[in-house]
Design a protein around this motif. Structure first.
Motif, PDB file in Angstrom:
ATOM      1  N   GLU A 162     113.478  87.288  25.111  1.00 35.69           N
ATOM      2  CA  GLU A 162     114.175  87.307  23.819  1.00 35.69           C
ATOM      3  C   GLU A 162     115.323  88.311  23.831  1.00 35.69           C
ATOM      4  O   GLU A 162     116.416  88.040  23.312  1.00 35.69           O
ATOM      5  CB  GLU A 162     113.184  87.641  22.706  1.00 35.69           C
ATOM      6  CG  GLU A 162     112.187  86.520  22.431  1.00 35.69           C
ATOM      7  CD  GLU A 162     111.055  86.959  21.513  1.00 35.69           C
ATOM      8  OE1 GLU A 162     111.031  88.154  21.129  1.00 35.69           O
ATOM      9  OE2 GLU A 162     110.191  86.117  21.195  1.00 35.69           O
ATOM     10  N   LEU A 207     118.238  86.834  25.869  1.00 38.16           N
ATOM     11  CA  LEU A 207     118.933  85.756  25.164  1.00 38.16           C
ATOM     12  C   LEU A 207     119.799  86.298  24.033  1.00 38.16           C
ATOM     13  O   LEU A 207     120.922  85.821  23.817  1.00 38.16           O
ATOM     14  CB  LEU A 207     117.909  84.751  24.616  1.00 38.16           C
ATOM     15  CG  LEU A 207     117.185  83.896  25.665  1.00 38.16           C
ATOM     16  CD1 LEU A 207     116.102  83.059  25.000  1.00 38.16           C
ATOM     17  CD2 LEU A 207     118.173  83.006  26.414  1.00 38.16           C
ATOM     18  N   ARG A 208     119.295  87.290  23.307  1.00 39.53           N
ATOM     19  CA  ARG A 208     120.082  87.863  22.203  1.00 39.53           C
ATOM     20  C   ARG A 208     121.387  88.465  22.696  1.00 39.53           C
ATOM     21  O   ARG A 208     122.400  88.454  21.997  1.00 39.53           O
ATOM     22  CB  ARG A 208     119.270  88.940  21.475  1.00 39.53           C
ATOM     23  CG  ARG A 208     118.220  88.420  20.523  1.00 39.53           C
ATOM     24  CD  ARG A 208     117.785  89.503  19.545  1.00 39.53           C
ATOM     25  NE  ARG A 208     117.310  90.701  20.216  1.00 39.53           N
ATOM     26  CZ  ARG A 208     116.049  90.897  20.596  1.00 39.53           C
ATOM     27  NH1 ARG A 208     115.142  89.959  20.378  1.00 39.53           N
ATOM     28  NH2 ARG A 208     115.689  92.025  21.185  1.00 39.53           N
ATOM     29  N   ARG A 220     107.806  87.573  27.042  1.00 40.02           N
ATOM     30  CA  ARG A 220     108.650  86.954  26.010  1.00 40.02           C
ATOM     31  C   ARG A 220     109.577  87.976  25.362  1.00 40.02           C
ATOM     32  O   ARG A 220     110.678  87.623  24.916  1.00 40.02           O
ATOM     33  CB  ARG A 220     107.797  86.263  24.951  1.00 40.02           C
ATOM     34  CG  ARG A 220     106.898  87.177  24.159  1.00 40.02           C
ATOM     35  CD  ARG A 220     106.171  86.440  23.034  1.00 40.02           C
ATOM     36  NE  ARG A 220     105.189  87.281  22.386  1.00 40.02           N
ATOM     37  CZ  ARG A 220     105.478  88.232  21.505  1.00 40.02           C
ATOM     38  NH1 ARG A 220     106.747  88.446  21.168  1.00 40.02           N
ATOM     39  NH2 ARG A 220     104.526  88.966  20.955  1.00 40.02           N
ATOM     40  N   GLN A 221     109.158  89.251  25.295  1.00 47.51           N
ATOM     41  CA  GLN A 221     110.031  90.280  24.729  1.00 47.51           C
ATOM     42  C   GLN A 221     111.282  90.455  25.584  1.00 47.51           C
ATOM     43  O   GLN A 221     112.388  90.631  25.066  1.00 47.51           O
ATOM     44  CB  GLN A 221     109.288  91.618  24.637  1.00 47.51           C
ATOM     45  CG  GLN A 221     108.124  91.645  23.673  1.00 47.51           C
ATOM     46  CD  GLN A 221     107.360  92.955  23.768  1.00 47.51           C
ATOM     47  OE1 GLN A 221     106.516  93.146  24.651  1.00 47.51           O
ATOM     48  NE2 GLN A 221     107.665  93.873  22.880  1.00 47.51           N
TER      49      GLN A 221
END
Length: 228
Positions: A163, A166-167, A159-160
């Motif tokens: 994320e 996506l950022r 998930r890191q």
């Protein structure tokens, strides 16, 4: 009366510098390159002994450059200025190689990614995990050092990576980490993590383009081995 002679190492330093100017690093042994560097932080002492001790203690030039400042300073004669200069040389090299990644198709220039990763992490004695975020043309958007771990593990969660991608609006990612053991072959945990990251990115149409492992003994590419 004749002129008073200076310390013997004055002439030696001048000769080292002249040899380097004429022929570059090929003209000097590893300890001489390190010795020449130290002369700029320790101007009033013969630093050949320190150069040789550093190489013996840390195993190679790469090992010296990767050593923490506090450990460098455990060598007699190496103070804060010298240890900072050694660290600066490594970071300048890594920053230069990172700059060469920009504007290039990194999937088709894997040797540049490997060179950057080896300079940044190859001789580190703890595992470091980084992510290269790429655009649709496989060009670099950003590099994130995500985790620093122990001698055999850096804990990273899929998930890191998701994320972070996506950022930055990334279309693809390349995973990087080092093996302090010196052997680049992936562990079972490395293989599991690679699969988990690829699976987490797939629904978002973000590509996992490679997972590179670097070590003093070479590198391993999941893409080159057909594992992605």
């Amino acid at each position: 009366m004749g002129r008073k002679k200076g310390p013997h190492w004055h002439g030696h330093r001048a000769r080292l510098r002249e040899r380097f100017r004429r022929a570059g690093e090929v003209a000097l042994a590893d300890y001489e390159l390190l010795e020449l560097l130290l002369t700029y932080a320790i101007p009033r002492r013969d630093v050949k002994p320190q150069a040789k001790v550093l190489l013996e203690r840390f195993g190679s030039l790469a090992g010296v450059l990767a050593a923490p400042e506090d450990e460098l300073q455990q060598v007699e004669g190496i103070g804060p200025s010298a240890s900072l200069l050694i660290r600066l040389v490594k970071e300048l090299g890594a920053a230069s190689l990172a700059g060469e990644l920009k504007g290039r198709d990194l999937v088709n220039s894997p040797e540049r990614v490997v060179a950057f990763a080896r300079m940044k992490f190859g001789a580190e004695r703890e595992e470091h995990f980084a992510v290269l975020y790429l655009n649709a043309k496989n060009e670099l958007i950003d590099v994130e050092v995500m985790q620093r771990g122990t001698v055999d593990r850096a804990v990273v969660y899929p998930r890191q990576v998701v994320e972070g991608a996506l950022r930055r609006g990334a279309s693809g990612v390349i995973l990087l980490h080092n093996h302090p053991s010196g052997h680049p072959d992936p562990s079972p945990e490395d293989r599991v993590l690679t699969g988990q990251v690829a699976m987490a990115l797939r629904p978002l149409e973000i590509r996992l383009l490679d997972h590179l492992i670097v070590a003093q003994g070479g590198h391993f590419s999941f893409r080159e081995k057909g594992l992605l």
